[in-house]
Enzyme design. Structure first.
Site, mmCIF file in Angstrom:
data_model
loop_
_atom_site.group_PDB
_atom_site.id
_atom_site.type_symbol
_atom_site.label_atom_id
_atom_site.label_comp_id
_atom_site.label_asym_id
_atom_site.label_seq_id
_atom_site.Cartn_x
_atom_site.Cartn_y
_atom_site.Cartn_z
ATOM 1 N N ASP A 15 1.432 -6.674 -14.606
ATOM 2 C CA ASP A 15 2.113 -7.898 -14.206
ATOM 3 C C ASP A 15 3.607 -7.612 -14.106
ATOM 4 O OD1 ASP A 15 3.236 -10.381 -13.889
ATOM 5 O OD2 ASP A 15 1.966 -11.348 -15.379
ATOM 6 N N PRO B 289 0.789 -1.234 0.000
ATOM 7 C CA PRO B 289 0.000 0.000 0.000
ATOM 8 C C PRO B 289 0.819 1.282 0.000
ATOM 9 C CG PRO B 289 0.124 -0.853 2.208
ATOM 10 C CD PRO B 289 0.898 -1.814 1.352
ATOM 11 N N GLY B 290 2.142 1.213 -0.178
ATOM 12 C CA GLY B 290 2.917 2.420 -0.398
ATOM 13 C C GLY B 290 3.897 2.791 0.687
ATOM 14 N N GLY B 291 4.154 1.931 1.655
ATOM 15 C CA GLY B 291 5.095 2.264 2.721
ATOM 16 C C GLY B 291 6.504 2.484 2.198
ATOM 17 N N ASP C 179 10.211 -6.147 -3.287
ATOM 18 C CA ASP C 179 9.767 -6.778 -2.039
ATOM 19 C C ASP C 179 8.842 -7.905 -2.460
ATOM 20 O OD1 ASP C 179 9.380 -7.262 0.652
ATOM 21 O OD2 ASP C 179 7.672 -5.901 0.771
ATOM 22 N N CYS D 115 9.624 -10.954 3.614
ATOM 23 C CA CYS D 115 9.342 -11.063 5.052
ATOM 24 C C CYS D 115 9.244 -12.547 5.417
ATOM 25 C CB CYS D 115 8.073 -10.317 5.420
ATOM 26 S SG CYS D 115 6.591 -10.920 4.609
#
Length: 572
Positions: free
Chosen positions: A345, A297-299, A362, A419
């Site tokens: 994509d 979401p843009g962090g 990420d 993560c």
């Protein structure tokens, strides 16, 4: 009243409805069905159906960045691994609400499915079945005893324990699965990846909640002034540590952190501390062209933009259209004007974007590093998921490398992060990139000077010697979410025509020789060695045989042959 994301509201409603129906089933009759219904309610309570302290603080429309980033990055997961059900796709969100892990809700009607497959957690299976769970205190003591025994096997054998090492490990796996709620497959994976004592510390760290962290937006505020404003609103904050100049950790708050005027004004972003590191490793410069392949979401995107000081061009891509709305909203809220948002994509980007100076990937992953905030990973993920994710990650990383310009005067760098703590999703992916593309690993210790070195070997696998330049971050070591970060430098725009052979696996006949094999019979065995003359003759014979077959001898072999002849003459 703070705004609540409609997706979260729907999930809370579904969780409450499911819990109510489960209780209603328990009241129908005194037989087995009632016991099962009560067990389901107990399982929901045990998993934390009530909102945690972090959820109360995070009462806003903001998804946590690394969970969202990993799903939003699912840039092309459907096209590679096939479409999965909603539970698997939204694991990062379902895990926060809890109460829906006992059985699956495949038809999304808010009720538990009676014919759903049995749960893989032994403890939850007993609770759902209405059975009395085992004594957790005794199980915990057995876990620590077995971990200490495996850590010092020689001393344990002296105390008279007759079990083999594999028997002790099997017992430890079963106990960890029962006590911590993991599937046996995942518990065994972690117990073999870490040492037993470290694995137990990892399990325990995933049961503890960590403070909420936020990142100051340097385009609109300074950290000191932001701290004063939040403290005035009765928010207890402190700097995260000396390694970041923009991070703050929130201990307690009288108001929702995601609904303060400072938040709505774009002075800070709610973001986990470990997700700062990939951007710091990327080290974006002003007036560069940069891509965030999995941005929503843009962090991380907004962090890159503030380091670029709104100069250059920042492409922010995400596959899911609904997640791009949050990405664009956060870019507007934080005042970024150099962002170009795309919904494509990730594997098709090389033919659509110009040459780039830097790329941040990420990658979508299993989330095995964020179990503390997503307990569903304990039973939803396994070794098969690690391998499936690895294939997608390799394709995305290859696409990211192909977009970077090796001749860039200021850049030419690719940062890969997940993560997850699994080897298949981390070192194995980087090793693949080193073999198939003209890249090399570089250090980013000047930006982030802490972290555990990446693995150069893992069980039968052998990775590139420079894998130690990558960094791992663990919950039980660094008190933050599990993360993996690697920085690559592109050396040539040419794609190697010939792929280097994969020598990461040794021969099947090689076995580990542990202390359990050091029996008195082996230690007291007398070993006979051949005499020097016989060794020399053997060397000479080998070289003579090579010469007889017509193979050329080098200088060293000729000297050995000459020396063997001199020794033979002296012996005669």
């Amino acid at each position: 009243r703070p705004h609540v994301h409609p997706q979260r509201a729907g999930m809370k409603k579904k969780s409450i409805t499911a819990k109510g129906k489960a209780k209603a089933k328990g009241k129908k009759g005194p037989g087995k069905k009632a016991a099962a219904g009560d067990g389901e309610g107990a399982a929901a309570d045990w998993l934390g159906d009530a909102a945690s302290d972090e959820d109360k603080l995070l009462d806003s429309d903001e998804d946590d960045d690394d969970k969202g980033g990993d799903e939003g990055a699912a840039a092309s997961e459907g096209s590679v691994t096939g479409d999965e059900d909603d539970d698997d796709d939204e694991a990062g969100n379902d895990g926060e609400e809890g109460g829906t892990l006992a059985v699956r809700d495949d038809d999304n009607d808010g009720a538990y499915d009676e014919d759903a497959p049995r749960h893989r957690s032994k403890f939850l299976a007993r609770v759902v079945a209405g059975e009395q769970p085992a004594d957790l205190g005794a199980i915990k003591q057995r876990i620590h005893d077995a971990a200490a025994m495996l850590g010092n096997w020689r001393k344990a054998k002296q105390l008279g324990d007759s079990r083999t090492r594999e028997e002790v490990l099997a017992s430890l796996i079963a106990d960890c699965s029962t006590y911590f709620g993991y599937s046996e497959e995942l518990a065994e994976y972690f117990l073999r990846m870490f040492s037993p004592e470290q694995a137990v510390q990892f399990f325990e760290a995933n049961e503890k909640s960590r403070p909420l962290t936020i990142r100051t937006n340097s385009l609109k505020a300074r950290r000191a002034s932001l701290m004063q404003s939040l403290i005035a609103r009765k928010v207890q904050v402190d700097p995260i540590g000396p390694w970041t100049k923009v991070g703050l950790k929130v201990y307690d708050s009288a108001v929702p952190v995601g609904a303060t005027p400072e938040y709505l004004g774009g002075q800070y972003m709610i973001q986990s501390a470990s997700s700062f590191i990939p951007v710091m490793a990327l080290a974006p410069q002003e007036n560069e062209t940069i891509l965030d392949m999995a941005a929503a979401p843009g962090g991380k995107t907004t962090y890159i933009g503030q380091l670029m000081k709104n100069t250059g061009t920042l492409f922010a891509n995400d596959l899911r259209k609904e997640r791009c709305k949050a990405l664009v909203a956060n870019c507007h809220r934080l005042g970024l004007t150099n962002v170009v948002a795309t919904c494509l994509d990730g594997k098709k980007l090389p033919g659509l974007l110009p040459r780039l100076d830097r790329v941040l990937l990420d990658a979508p992953c299993s989330g095995s590093g964020i179990i503390a905030r997503d307990p569903a990973v304990k039973v939803k993920r396994g070794a098969k998921d690690f391998e499936e994710n690895s294939r997608l990650q390799k394709e995305l990383l290859a696409a990211a490398i192909d977009m970077v310009d090796a001749g860039s005067k200021t850049g030419g760098y690719i940062v890969y992060s997940t993560c997850s703590v699994s080897v298949e999703e981390n070192e194995a992916v980087i090793d693949f990139a080193l073999r198939t593309r003209s890249v090399e690993l570089v250090s980013f210790s000047s930006a982030v000077n802490f972290g555990v070195e990446g693995m150069t070997r893992y069980r039968e696998r052998r990775f590139h010697p420079t894998m130690g330049l990558t960094r791992r971050y663990y919950p039980h070591v660094h008190n933050m979410d599990g993360f993996f970060v690697a920085k690559l430098k592109k050396t040539s725009n040419k794609v190697p025509e010939r792929t280097r052979k994969d020598r990461s696996k040794t021969s099947a006949h090689v076995h580990a020789w542990g202390e359990e094999h050091w029996t008195p019979e082996v230690l007291e065995t007398v070993v006979d060695f051949a005499e020097a003359g016989a060794q020399g003759a053997g060397v000479g014979g080998a070289n003579g045989l090579a010469a007889a077959k017509g193979k050329p001898l080098n200088k060293r072999e000729r000297k050995k042959l000459k020396r063997a002849a001199i020794l033979a003459a002296r012996a005669a």
